[in-house]
Design an enzyme around this catalytic site. Sequence first.
Site, mmCIF file in Angstrom:
data_model
loop_
_atom_site.group_PDB
_atom_site.id
_atom_site.type_symbol
_atom_site.label_atom_id
_atom_site.label_comp_id
_atom_site.label_asym_id
_atom_site.label_seq_id
_atom_site.Cartn_x
_atom_site.Cartn_y
_atom_site.Cartn_z
ATOM 1 N N GLY A 39 0.849 -1.179 0.000
ATOM 2 C CA GLY A 39 0.000 0.000 0.000
ATOM 3 C C GLY A 39 0.887 1.232 0.000
ATOM 4 C CB ALA A 40 2.235 3.509 1.636
ATOM 5 C CG MET A 41 8.618 1.193 2.266
ATOM 6 S SD MET A 41 8.392 -0.371 3.193
ATOM 7 C CE MET A 41 9.890 -0.325 4.175
ATOM 8 C CD GLU A 42 7.864 1.352 7.029
ATOM 9 O OE1 GLU A 42 7.018 1.150 6.137
ATOM 10 O OE2 GLU A 42 8.342 0.438 7.719
ATOM 11 C CG HIS A 85 0.350 2.049 8.517
ATOM 12 N ND1 HIS A 85 -0.160 0.867 8.998
ATOM 13 C CD2 HIS A 85 1.608 1.743 8.089
ATOM 14 C CE1 HIS A 85 0.743 -0.091 8.884
ATOM 15 N NE2 HIS A 85 1.835 0.408 8.318
ATOM 16 C CD GLU A 86 3.109 3.501 5.172
ATOM 17 O OE1 GLU A 86 4.259 3.242 5.598
ATOM 18 O OE2 GLU A 86 2.280 2.614 4.909
ATOM 19 C CD GLU A 107 4.574 -2.843 8.895
ATOM 20 O OE1 GLU A 107 3.562 -2.130 8.966
ATOM 21 O OE2 GLU A 107 5.602 -2.483 8.292
HETATM 22 ZN ZN LIG Z 1 3.687 -0.414 7.845
#
Ligand SMILES: [Zn+2]
Length: 831
Positions: free
Chosen positions: A255-258, A289-290, A312
Amino acid sequence: MPSLTRAEATARAAAVEVREYEVDLDLTGEGETFGARTTVRFAARPGASTFLEFEPVSVGSVTLNGAPVPAGAMDGERLHLSGLAESNELVVDAVMRYSNTGEGLHRYVDPADGSTYLYQHMFINNAGRILPSFDQPDMKASFKISVTAPAGWLVAANGPLVAGKDGRWEFAPTKPISTYLCSLIAGPYHAVTDEHDGIPLALYARAALAEPLEAEAPEIFQVTKQCLDRFHEIFKIRYPFGHYQQAFAPEFNFGAMEYPGLVVFRDEFIYRSAVTESEREHRANVIAHEMAHMWFGDLVTMAWWDDLWLNESFAEYLGTRIAAEATRFPGTWTTFAMQRKAWGLRADQHPSTHPVAPAEVTDTDQALLNFDGISYAKGAAVLKQLVAWVGDDAFLAGVNAHFEAHAYGNATLADLLGALSAASGRDLTAWADVWLRRAQVNTLRTEVTRQDGAYTSVAVLQTAPEQFLTLRPHKVGIGLYDRTAEGAVVLRKRVEVEIQAAERTEITELAGEPVADLLLLNDGDLTYAKIRLDEESTAAVPALLPLLDDSLARAVLWASTLDAVVDGERPVAELVTLVLAALPVESEVVVVEDVLRATRSLVDRYSTPETRPAALELVAQAADRLLAVSEPGGSRQLAAARGLIGATVDVNRLRGWLEGRDVPEGLAIDADLRWLIVYRLAVLGAAGTAMIDAEFERDRSATGEQWAARSRAARPDAEAKAAAWEAIIGDATLSNRLVEMTASGFWQAEQLDLVRPYVARYFAEMPGMMRLRSGMSAEKTATYAYPNVMVEPATRSLAAELLATGDLDPILRRVVEDADDDLRRALAARF
Ligand SMILES: [Zn+2]
């Protein structure tokens, strides 16, 4: 990349202390490769040996402390060094390869305009695809990135830009970060900028998405600012990485990466067609979340992948919480109860289940496999339970102490538990043992006795699956709901009680209480468990569910009902009847969407070929009724329309919508909805290649290309199936996203006879596919291509034969074991 073992990582960190990487990339060449010149500065035990992960196409020169390193030092995908000095400088000039699997430097050519876009993704063990590196989370270093790029490109990285002109981009060195967090995007990206509280903000997306990016930017910036403010209220350390850039990249696996300073999202989050409020809520949740990772994961990082959950679970918990507290989406916990927990529950009952915090993750391959519903959703549900257990003040005090103790370093589960125990004054050893160190889920069930209209006793019974005997303490809410004379269902009383780690807990607080129409266990969704109600309450659900005005309570009831069907305790026909009665009056969009999605999937797998058409027709009717009563142009209308399109067999109605006939007022038949219709028509044999090609001509975009691939694979035509199968199994030139879309269109419950021959081919040919693709792309391909609509004993026999193979790829083994377990349940429920 060969897997790195924990033992190797421990030995390497003991011998070497890395300080900085200087990376200079040349992205101006045509074709499949790019140039990378890397300088690594590190300290070492004098005389020690070590290795770096490194996967070049070719190497120009390698020098260590000024002396050439012999050619034999490259062994497979590792660069071995020996005779190290106290202080070392490794300089490597190499040619590297772009990827199309979302690993290393992913290269994408946009069908909309032919432009090339790159994004970097080094997680979990892919840093060596770009530079020689000590690729493990506890060897943090500063990264200084420079890039030479074609004219007209935009390049962004973790650090701020210090010099950029004539295609030359130089970025300031980062603070100490793990290799997997180093980030880069490059290409003719469109940018939108802003600023908040002294933090520069930026958004990037492909030029073809410039218009929707501009349209979406105000909401994305607003959510970003609200979340930053809220994190600054609850955390004592301010956002530590300077600017906050968010890039939306094509074909991103997650979905995405931090990445600190430059978060990367999949660019499906930049909406070009109408979406529902729940999709906007999901995007807000992912942004939060990120951002949570900036502290949990980026500032304080797990020492090894066995504490992946520290990343996570916290990000999932805090993302859901902060989005609810700070943005215009207060209902994220309803979504969590409905959708995310179902994901966790499924993973937790699969053969591959594992504890939230596994005691031992031996290598990076195993770590990647744990990137699942347990590490995210169950872990977050357990954290929600922990907050209920110790109280919010103690929780936040413990977390802040943890950040202060380990900023820019690494920490373990023991460190965090120590901080939380100190802050709460509660010894969490026993709690952590049963909740974090042990797998599987408990079932909580209410049992009541009654006399003269009052409860003589209310008890909560707790069970564990046979092979897992763990019972747990739970803090739960129990709600007593009554139907009023006006026909509403309202909460009369709610108690929060501690359930012991025992088979039976008497709820003395409720003895003598007048009998309720509905006794809702886990009201407020505080704990993680399978929920079953007493007999009378269960029987009352169909009548009361539509009248309950608390969306979280409805989500708990829906989730428990769906779970009972998955378990084969209740027939899918009963679910479909409930959906028909309750869905048309459901006001919460995420509940509508999730119930339709889950019911549709259960109808495909849990009904027989004989009963399926009638069940599907009822799902279509439920969606149609909801469509008829939905406000024009609203989210429920869109959710209902999508549900109807997915379930109907009324080809003329679908064609009519495409042609603008009899379209419900307010429903926009835009690019994405057109593709949903074309896809459904393809499944039903009513859209041929000419229609799909014409639609792609009309929508020559990234999304259009993906939907066209999926639609072609979905056609009930022998040649179409053969071509799709060849692409899935053997075409390495196909990108991660295109192969996923092809695989997800292949198996259709409408086409069992046509696709049956491919069941045997799946088990025969998938091991070969695993050698063609890698990591997450291989896992997703194997998952989407699984014949899960072929609910037949023969499918299980073939799975058993494959699983008996000794040297099966561990990713494929896990996919097949879990999918076969789902099929086992479906098969059992049918008879
Ligand atoms: Zn995450």
